[in-house]
Design a protein around this motif. Structure first.
Motif, short mmCIF file in Angstrom:
data_model
loop_
_atom_site.label_atom_id
_atom_site.label_comp_id
_atom_site.label_asym_id
_atom_site.label_seq_id
_atom_site.Cartn_x
_atom_site.Cartn_y
_atom_site.Cartn_z
N GLN A 204 -11.15 5.85 -11.54
CA GLN A 204 -10.94 7.18 -10.99
C GLN A 204 -12.03 7.55 -10.01
N LEU A 205 -13.28 7.21 -10.36
CA LEU A 205 -14.38 7.52 -9.46
C LEU A 205 -14.25 6.76 -8.15
N ARG A 206 -13.94 5.47 -8.25
CA ARG A 206 -13.81 4.66 -7.03
C ARG A 206 -12.69 5.21 -6.14
N LYS A 207 -11.59 5.57 -6.75
CA LYS A 207 -10.45 6.09 -5.99
C LYS A 207 -10.87 7.28 -5.14
N HIS A 208 -11.57 8.24 -5.75
CA HIS A 208 -11.92 9.46 -5.04
C HIS A 208 -13.08 9.24 -4.07
N VAL A 209 -14.12 8.53 -4.50
CA VAL A 209 -15.28 8.33 -3.63
C VAL A 209 -14.91 7.48 -2.43
N TRP A 210 -14.12 6.43 -2.64
CA TRP A 210 -13.72 5.56 -1.53
C TRP A 210 -12.88 6.35 -0.52
N LYS A 211 -12.05 7.26 -1.04
CA LYS A 211 -11.26 8.09 -0.14
C LYS A 211 -12.17 8.98 0.70
N GLU A 212 -13.21 9.52 0.09
CA GLU A 212 -14.15 10.36 0.83
C GLU A 212 -14.91 9.54 1.87
N ILE A 213 -15.27 8.31 1.50
CA ILE A 213 -15.97 7.43 2.46
C ILE A 213 -15.07 7.16 3.65
N GLU A 214 -13.78 6.86 3.38
CA GLU A 214 -12.84 6.63 4.49
C GLU A 214 -12.73 7.85 5.38
N THR A 215 -12.69 9.03 4.75
CA THR A 215 -12.60 10.26 5.52
C THR A 215 -13.84 10.45 6.39
N CYS A 216 -15.01 10.21 5.82
CA CYS A 216 -16.26 10.38 6.56
C CYS A 216 -16.37 9.36 7.70
N VAL A 217 -15.91 8.12 7.47
CA VAL A 217 -15.91 7.13 8.55
C VAL A 217 -14.99 7.59 9.67
N GLY A 218 -13.85 8.19 9.31
CA GLY A 218 -12.94 8.73 10.32
C GLY A 218 -13.59 9.83 11.14
N LEU A 219 -14.37 10.69 10.48
CA LEU A 219 -15.09 11.74 11.19
C LEU A 219 -16.14 11.14 12.13
N MET A 220 -16.80 10.06 11.67
CA MET A 220 -17.78 9.40 12.53
C MET A 220 -17.13 8.88 13.81
N ARG A 221 -15.93 8.34 13.69
CA ARG A 221 -15.24 7.77 14.86
C ARG A 221 -14.91 8.84 15.90
#
Length: 637
Positions: A204-221
C-alpha cells in the motif's frame, strides 16, 4: 507549514526525524466528473463513486466525505466560467508564462498581491476533439468572498487530483506527497544515494508513494528542472538514475515481524530510511534500521499516527527526542494548526469525538499519543449519571421507536442470557441526530439458553412495545434462537459484531463492529444520550459498564478486549452491557412506535438467506421493519 517543517528537519546531514500526524471542498452544484465520463453535482458524490483522474484515464476512489460551513469564494475565469470553493480548498494552478504548476489554498491565494495573482490560472484537460489529452491554462479574472456557506468535499486516493465536469483539475491532499518529494530530492541531489521505504504493509505504501513520485517527476518535466527529469526512471518496484540501477535508487521493503534481519545489509554514504506506520513496526526492526546508519550523511524519518504510548516510535517523541537530550527531532502535525484544514472540520470532529481529550481526537486531529491512564471506557462517575435524568424528551424526540435487544448466553455456568428493551431516537453516530436511548426494561437476565423460554419472553415484549425491532446476536449460542424465531415468522436484525464495520470511515477508527458499538455507547453516556430508566440489576449493570477494557491497534483503531482476554484479567462477561452496546451498532434502524402497517401478513414474502451460522432472515429493507414486526404480532395473536 507542516511540510516545510518536515523538509527543513530532513535537510540536515545525519538528521533523525520522527513525525506524529493527526491529518477542501466545493459549493453545492459544482459538477464532478465520474470515471465513466458522466457528470454529477458534488453533493451527490458518495463513497461508492470513482472519479476521473486528472489524466483523463485513471480512476480515483472516494475514500470518505467532508461536509461543513465556511467562508466561500467565487472564482471567475477569462472564458466566462466560474467555480465556488471554501477558503480551505487547494487550488491547482499553472503559470501563464512558464507552464509551471503549484498548489495553494484559497486562504493563501487571497493574500497574494495583484501582480502575483495575474501570473497564474487554473488549468483544464481537453477531453474531446483534436486537442484531447492536452492541458490549457485559463486566467483567473476575479475571486470574491460571498460569505459563509455549505461546502461538499471528499478524500480520494492516488495523487489526490481529479476532474471537474468541465475538465478543470481539482485537488485533495495526502501525507504521501511529502514522502514523494523527499524521495526525489534525495535521489537527485546526492550521488549514488539509496532511499529505502519500509512499513508493515509495504504494498500500500509503495502504491501511493510511487504514484506521488511519478506525479512529481511529471511536474519536473513541465518546469525548469525538466532536464533533470530525463535522468529518472520509475518502475513498479524501484526508482533509479539511468545507468545506475543497482547503486543509485529508491526502493521499498516490508518491515517483517519476527525477522528483522531481512532488512539488514543496507549501508551507503548517502542513505535515507523512511519508516511509515512506525507505531506498528517491531522494536527489533528499528534495532536493525538504526544500526545501518553508520555514515555522517545517513538520514532516517519515521511517520505514523500516535497509536500507542509505547515502543520505539513513542520513545522517539519522548526520552529519545532532542528535547530530552536524544537525537530525534520530534514533529507533531496538529490538524488544528494546519491552514488546509477548515475550522468547520475541527468543530465537526469536536462534536463527533466529544472533546479534545478523546483518545481518537488526540490521535487523528492533534497528533498526540493517547492517554491510556484510564484502562476502561466508562468511569464510575459516568456510570452513575446513566441512572439520572432522561435522554429523550417529548417535544424533540416524539418519533421514537423500540429495540428488543437479545444476547444468548452459553448456559451451563457460562454467560447470562439477557433481554433488554430500549426506547431509541436518531440514526447517526454524532451530531444533531445522534442516537439517543433509554433502557426501559430488562425482562430477562439469567444463565439460561433455553430457546423456547427466550422466545416466549420476546413474544411478550413484541405485544407490549409497538413496532419494536429485535436485535439479536445470532452467532454461536444465538444461532438456535435465530432459527426458532424464523420458524415462527418473527423478523429480527442479526448482530454480527465480530466482523469489520461497513463504512470506510468506521473501518479506519474501529477494529470491528463490537469496538464501534462500545465506543459509541461510551460517548453517548458522556454526552447524556444514554440512560437506564430501571433500577433492576443496577449493581450488576454498573459493574459491567465500568469494566470494559480498551486499547488501540497498530492502525490507531479502537479495540475492545475479547471475552477471553477479559476473563484472563479476572473480568466477567459483560452480558447486560453487550445489549446496551447493540443500540449503537452501525446499520441498526428502528421503526417509529406509532407507524401503522398496511401489509397482509399472509402474503408477505420473507425470502431466505444463508450465512456461515445457518439459516437467517433476510436483511432489513427500508420501511419494511414495521411491516414485518406487525406481521409477527398478528401471528402471536
Amino acid at each position: 507549514m507542516h511540510q516545510e517543517e518536515l523538509f527543513n528537519s530532513i535537510a540536515f546531514d545525519g538528521s533523525r526525524t520522527t513525525v506524529s500526524s493527526g491529518h477542501g471542498c466545493f459549493a453545492a452544484g459544482t459538477p464532478i466528473m465520474l470515471a465513466d465520463g458522466s457528470v454529477i453535482p458534488v453533493e451527490d458524490v458518495d463513497i461508492t463513486h470513482f472519479l476521473m483522474g486528472d489524466d483523463g484515464k485513471s480512476w480515483r476512489e472516494v475514500e470518505c466525505l467532508a461536509r461543513g460551513r465556511e467562508n466561500m469564494h467565487r472564482f471567475s475565469y477569462a472564458d466566462g466560467t466560474s467555480h465556488t470553493f471554501n477558503e480551505s480548498h487547494i487550488l491547482c494552478l499553472q503559470h501563464l508564462g512558464t507552464g509551471a504548476r503549484r498548489d495553494i489554498t484559497v486562504r493563501r491565494w487571497v493574500t497574494q498581491n495583484a501582480v502575483e495573482k495575474a501570473r497564474w490560472g487554473i488549468y483544464r484537460l481537453e477531453m474531446h476533439g483534436a486537442k484531447a489529452g492536452e492541458y490549457h491554462a485559463v486566467p483567473i479574472v476575479e475571486a470574491v468572498c460571498i460569505g459563509e456557506g455549505d461546502y461538499y468535499g471528499f478524500l480520494v486516493d492516488g495523487n489526490h487530483k481529479f476532474l471537474c465536469g468541465d475538465g478543470t483539475v481539482f485537488h485533495n491532499t495526502g501525507k504521501t506527497r511529502s514522502a514523494g518529494v523527499v524521495a526525489l530530492w534525495h535521489l537527485c541531489f546526492f550521488p549514488n544515494s539509496f532511499t529505502m521505504f519500509t512499513a508493515p504493509q509495504i504494498q500500500q505504501l509503495r502504491k501511493h508513494v510511487w504514484k506521488e513520485i511519478e506525479t512529481c517527476v511529471g511536474l519536473m518535466r513541465n518546469g525548469r528542472l525538466s532536464w533533470m527529469a530525463e535522468y529518472i526512471t520509475v518502475l513498479s518496484e524501484t526508482v533509479y538514475i539511468k545507468g545506475h540501477q543497482k547503486e543509485w535508487q529508491v526502493y521499498a521493503k516490508t518491515a517483517p515481524k519476527g525477522n528483522p534481519q531481512a532488512l539488514a545489509g543496507n549501508h551507503a554514504d548517502n542513505l535515507l530510511i523512511w519508516a511509515d506506520e512506525a507505531c506498528a513496526v517491531d522494536n527489533g526492526v528499528f534495532d536493525v534500521l538504526t544500526g545501518a546508519l553508520t555514515h555522517a550523511n545517513n538520514r532516517m524519518v519515521m511517520t505514523s499516527q500516535p497509536a500507542k504510548p509505547a515502543g520505539f516510535f513513542f520513545d522517539s517523541h519522548h526520552k529519545l527526542s532532542i528535547a530530552a537530550g536524544g537525537v530525534w527531532n520530534s514533529i507533531i502535525m496538529n490538524a488544528e494548526d494546519s491552514e488546509i484544514v477548515a475550522e468547520s472540520k475541527i468543530l465537526e470532529s469536536l462534536i463527533q469525538y466529544g472533546s479534545r481529550d478523546d483518545p481518537q481526537y488526540m490521535i487523528r486531529i492533534r497528533g498526540l499519543f493517547p492517554d491510556l491512564a484510564g484502562e476502561f471506557l466508562v468511569t464510575h462517575g459516568m456510570a452513575e449519571k446513566v441512572y439520572k435524568g432522561a435522554a429523550l424528551h417529548k417535544t424533540n424526540h416524539a418519533n421514537y421507536g423500540y429495540f428488543i435487544l437479545v444476547d444468548v448466553g452459553g448456559g451451563v455456568g457460562r454467560d447470562d442470557s439477557t433481554i433488554c428493551v430500549a426506547k431509541v431516537w436518531g440514526n447517526t453516530q454524532w451530531g444533531k441526530t445522534a442516537r439517543r436511548a433509554e433502557v426501559v426494561k430488562i425482562p430477562l437476565c439469567k444463565n439460561n439458553d433455553d430457546i423456547h423460554q427466550l422466545t416466549a419472553k420476546i413474544q411478550e415484549c413484541l405485544i407490549e412495545y409497538s413496532n419494536a425491532t429485535i436485535l439479536l446476536d445470532s452467532n454461536g449460542a444465538g444461532a438456535g434462537l435465530a432459527q426458532n424465531l424464523k420458524s415462527l415468522g418473527i423478523f429480527f436484525k442479526p448482530m454480527h459484531w465480530g466482523g469489520q464495520c461497513f463504512s470506510n470511515k468506521n473501518r479506519k477508527e474501529y477494529v470491528n463492529k463490537r469496538a464501534q458499538a462500545y465506543v459509541c455507547l461510551s460517548r453517548a453516556i458522556s454526552q447524556g444520550r444514554f440512560k437506564v430508566r430501571t433500577v433492576y440489576l443496577k449493581g450488576k449493570a454498573t459493574e459491567q459498564l465500568t469494566r470494559i477494557p480498551y486499547t488501540f491497534d497498530d492502525q490507531a483503531r479502537f479495540k475492545i478486549l475479547s471475552k477471553k482476554e477479559m476473563s484472563a484479567k479476572g473480568i466477567k462477561s459483560p452480558d447486560i452491557v453487550d445489549t446496551f452496546a447493540f443500540i449503537f451498532l452501525e446499520g441498526t434502524h428502528y421503526t417509529p412506535a406509532d407507524v401503522v402497517s398496511t401489509v397482509d401478513p399472509e402474503t408477505y414474502d420473507h425470502g431466505e438467506e444463508r450465512t456461515e451460522n445457518g439459516l437467517m432472515p433476510p436483511p432489513s429493507e427500508p420501511a419494511s421493519g414495521a411491516e414485518r414486526v406487525k406481521r409477527a404480532a398478528r401471528l402471536l395473536q
